[in-house]
Write a protein that holds these residues in place. Structure first.
Motif, PDB file in Angstrom:
ATOM      1  N   ILE A  44       0.833  -1.197   0.000  1.00  8.29           N
ATOM      2  CA  ILE A  44       0.000   0.000   0.000  1.00  8.29           C
ATOM      3  C   ILE A  44       0.867   1.246   0.000  1.00  8.29           C
ATOM      4  N   PHE A  45       1.924   1.227   0.802  1.00 13.97           N
ATOM      5  CA  PHE A  45       2.820   2.380   0.881  1.00 13.97           C
ATOM      6  C   PHE A  45       3.500   2.640  -0.449  1.00 13.97           C
ATOM      7  N   ALA A  46       3.960   1.571  -1.087  1.00 15.46           N
ATOM      8  CA  ALA A  46       4.712   1.722  -2.334  1.00 15.46           C
ATOM      9  C   ALA A  46       3.835   2.216  -3.465  1.00 15.46           C
ATOM     10  N   GLN A  47       2.527   1.915  -3.406  1.00 15.52           N
ATOM     11  CA  GLN A  47       1.644   2.298  -4.493  1.00 15.52           C
ATOM     12  C   GLN A  47       1.102   3.708  -4.344  1.00 15.52           C
ATOM     13  N   GLU A  48       1.392   4.374  -3.223  1.00 19.51           N
ATOM     14  CA  GLU A  48       0.978   5.752  -3.059  1.00 19.51           C
ATOM     15  C   GLU A  48       1.860   6.654  -3.918  1.00 19.51           C
ATOM     16  N   LYS A  49       1.271   7.685  -4.493  1.00 19.97           N
ATOM     17  CA  LYS A  49       2.039   8.621  -5.295  1.00 19.97           C
ATOM     18  C   LYS A  49       2.839   9.545  -4.379  1.00 19.97           C
ATOM     19  N   LEU A  50       4.122   9.667  -4.666  1.00 17.22           N
ATOM     20  CA  LEU A  50       4.964  10.548  -3.879  1.00 17.22           C
ATOM     21  C   LEU A  50       4.688  11.997  -4.249  1.00 17.22           C
ATOM     22  N   PRO A  51       4.745  12.920  -3.273  1.00 18.26           N
ATOM     23  CA  PRO A  51       4.477  14.321  -3.576  1.00 18.26           C
ATOM     24  C   PRO A  51       5.514  14.881  -4.537  1.00 18.26           C
ATOM     25  N   LYS A  52       5.051  15.758  -5.409  1.00 22.08           N
ATOM     26  CA  LYS A  52       5.955  16.382  -6.374  1.00 22.08           C
ATOM     27  C   LYS A  52       6.533  17.661  -5.773  1.00 22.08           C
ATOM     28  N   SER A  53       7.799  17.625  -5.466  1.00 24.15           N
ATOM     29  CA  SER A  53       8.440  18.781  -4.851  1.00 24.15           C
ATOM     30  C   SER A  53       9.003  19.741  -5.889  1.00 24.15           C
ATOM     31  N   GLY A  54       9.103  19.275  -7.157  1.00 24.23           N
ATOM     32  CA  GLY A  54       9.691  20.126  -8.185  1.00 24.23           C
ATOM     33  C   GLY A  54      11.202  20.055  -8.206  1.00 24.23           C
ATOM     34  N   VAL A  55      11.807  19.275  -7.278  1.00 23.68           N
ATOM     35  CA  VAL A  55      13.262  19.151  -7.195  1.00 23.68           C
ATOM     36  C   VAL A  55      13.664  17.783  -7.730  1.00 23.68           C
ATOM     37  N   PHE A  58      23.848  -7.465  -8.103  1.00 26.95           N
ATOM     38  CA  PHE A  58      24.251  -6.616  -9.219  1.00 26.95           C
ATOM     39  C   PHE A  58      22.952  -6.148  -9.870  1.00 26.95           C
ATOM     40  N   ARG A  59      22.767  -4.829 -10.047  1.00 26.39           N
ATOM     41  CA  ARG A  59      21.463  -4.293 -10.431  1.00 26.39           C
ATOM     42  C   ARG A  59      21.494  -3.542 -11.763  1.00 26.39           C
ATOM     43  N   TRP A  60      20.506  -3.836 -12.593  1.00 26.11           N
ATOM     44  CA  TRP A  60      20.261  -3.062 -13.809  1.00 26.11           C
ATOM     45  C   TRP A  60      18.784  -2.679 -13.825  1.00 26.11           C
ATOM     46  N   ARG A  61      18.483  -1.423 -14.168  1.00 24.21           N
ATOM     47  CA  ARG A  61      17.098  -0.943 -14.172  1.00 24.21           C
ATOM     48  C   ARG A  61      16.940   0.180 -15.181  1.00 24.21           C
ATOM     49  N   THR A  62      15.697   0.513 -15.504  1.00 22.74           N
ATOM     50  CA  THR A  62      15.416   1.597 -16.450  1.00 22.74           C
ATOM     51  C   THR A  62      14.957   2.856 -15.720  1.00 22.74           C
ATOM     52  N   SER A  63      15.318   2.996 -14.474  1.00 25.93           N
ATOM     53  CA  SER A  63      14.875   4.132 -13.659  1.00 25.93           C
ATOM     54  C   SER A  63      15.535   5.436 -14.087  1.00 25.93           C
ATOM     55  N   THR A  64      14.884   6.548 -13.728  1.00 28.34           N
ATOM     56  CA  THR A  64      15.422   7.902 -13.894  1.00 28.34           C
ATOM     57  C   THR A  64      15.134   8.655 -12.597  1.00 28.34           C
ATOM     58  N   PRO A  65      15.690   9.860 -12.430  1.00 30.40           N
ATOM     59  CA  PRO A  65      15.422  10.616 -11.190  1.00 30.40           C
ATOM     60  C   PRO A  65      13.950  10.942 -10.966  1.00 30.40           C
ATOM     61  N   THR A  66      13.125  10.882 -12.024  1.00 29.81           N
ATOM     62  CA  THR A  66      11.713  11.251 -11.883  1.00 29.81           C
ATOM     63  C   THR A  66      10.754  10.102 -12.168  1.00 29.81           C
ATOM     64  N   ASP A  67      11.281   8.908 -12.486  1.00 27.14           N
ATOM     65  CA  ASP A  67      10.436   7.773 -12.847  1.00 27.14           C
ATOM     66  C   ASP A  67      10.483   6.733 -11.737  1.00 27.14           C
ATOM     67  N   PHE A  68       9.352   6.499 -11.079  1.00 32.26           N
ATOM     68  CA  PHE A  68       9.286   5.549  -9.974  1.00 32.26           C
ATOM     69  C   PHE A  68       8.716   4.201 -10.395  1.00 32.26           C
ATOM     70  N   GLU A  69       8.415   4.043 -11.683  1.00 32.30           N
ATOM     71  CA  GLU A  69       7.958   2.772 -12.220  1.00 32.30           C
ATOM     72  C   GLU A  69       8.904   2.374 -13.339  1.00 32.30           C
ATOM     73  N   PHE A  70       9.582   1.238 -13.190  1.00 34.31           N
ATOM     74  CA  PHE A  70      10.611   0.889 -14.165  1.00 34.31           C
ATOM     75  C   PHE A  70      10.842  -0.620 -14.168  1.00 34.31           C
TER      76      PHE A  70
END
Length: 232
Positions: A17-28, A133-145
């Protein structure tokens, strides 16, 4: 084991439940972001390298909880290594009778066909140290990858219990010196966003070389297949 399952289930659902909540957009934008610190796993435990005549019955389940320190190794931060600390509880339902002789020596025998029993299982609790050893398609603004995390882990056996209830009697032991205190193996997790397929393959047997059936060492180990759940 039922108590451990209840605790794990409550924690697992809470984290989901916690992980599926949208994180607030701080603009940073955090250019030094890290990913996937906490994890929870639910697996079905298969026994491999089994002695002749061994059969599993019922569900043999495993549960893991822990923390991993994410350490990116490239500028894009989509490649990383991670090391952590976790707790694991496992059950294995089978048809090996573990008993003692008159001198207190542990004995191992396949339960004869036609002999009825209501319970025969091994339960273990371990402290584990995973390395990934980790590989992912994440970015600083993408929380789904997408992610593929591969590595290994080493576990130390804290406690164990073997329990049999059936036609041959009732036996429960927690002091069997034939268990291998160290368990280690390879693992891989892959998936998208919240849910990931997880596989763990043990590289050493559950028992030490002293555990034997008809003079042959019991070399069975475990293959775990299930779901891995990561959150920040």
């Amino acid at each position: 084991m039922k108590y451990c399952f209840s605790v794990f289930f409550v924690v697992f659902i809470s984290l989901t439940i916690f992980a599926q909540e949208k994180l607030p957009k701080s603009g940073v934008v955090d250019s030094l972001y890290k990913e996937d610190h906490f994890y929870a796993t639910m697996t079905y435990n298969l026994l491999t390298n089994t002695p002749v005549g061994l059969r599993q019955r019922g569900f043999s389940l495993g549960f893991n909880l822990g923390y991993l320190k994410d350490m990116p190794v490239n500028k894009a931060r989509n490649k990383a290594i991670a090391i952590g600390l976790g707790y694991s509880t496992n059950s294995y339902n089978h048809n090996i009778l573990i008993s003692k002789d008159a001198n207190g020596v542990f004995l191992y025998n396949i339960i004869p066909e036609g002999s009825s029993f209501s319970k025969n299982k091994i339960s273990t609790h371990l402290i584990e140290v995973p390395f990934e050893f980790r590989w992912r398609t994440s970015t600083p603004t993408d929380f789904e990858f997408w992610r593929i995390y591969a590595g290994f882990k080493v576990g130390y056996l804290l406690t164990h219990t073997t329990k049999y209830i059936g036609d041959l009697g009732s036996f429960k032991y927690s002091n069997n010196p034939h268990f291998d205190n160290f368990q280690y193996g390879l693992m891989v997790s892959a998936g998208y966003n919240t849910w990931n397929i997880h596989v763990y393959y043990a590289l050493n047997p559950i028992f030490s070389e002293q555990a034997k059936i008809d003079g042959a060492r019991i070399e069975m180990s475990t293959l775990k297949i299930g779901l891995m759940f990561y959150i920040l």
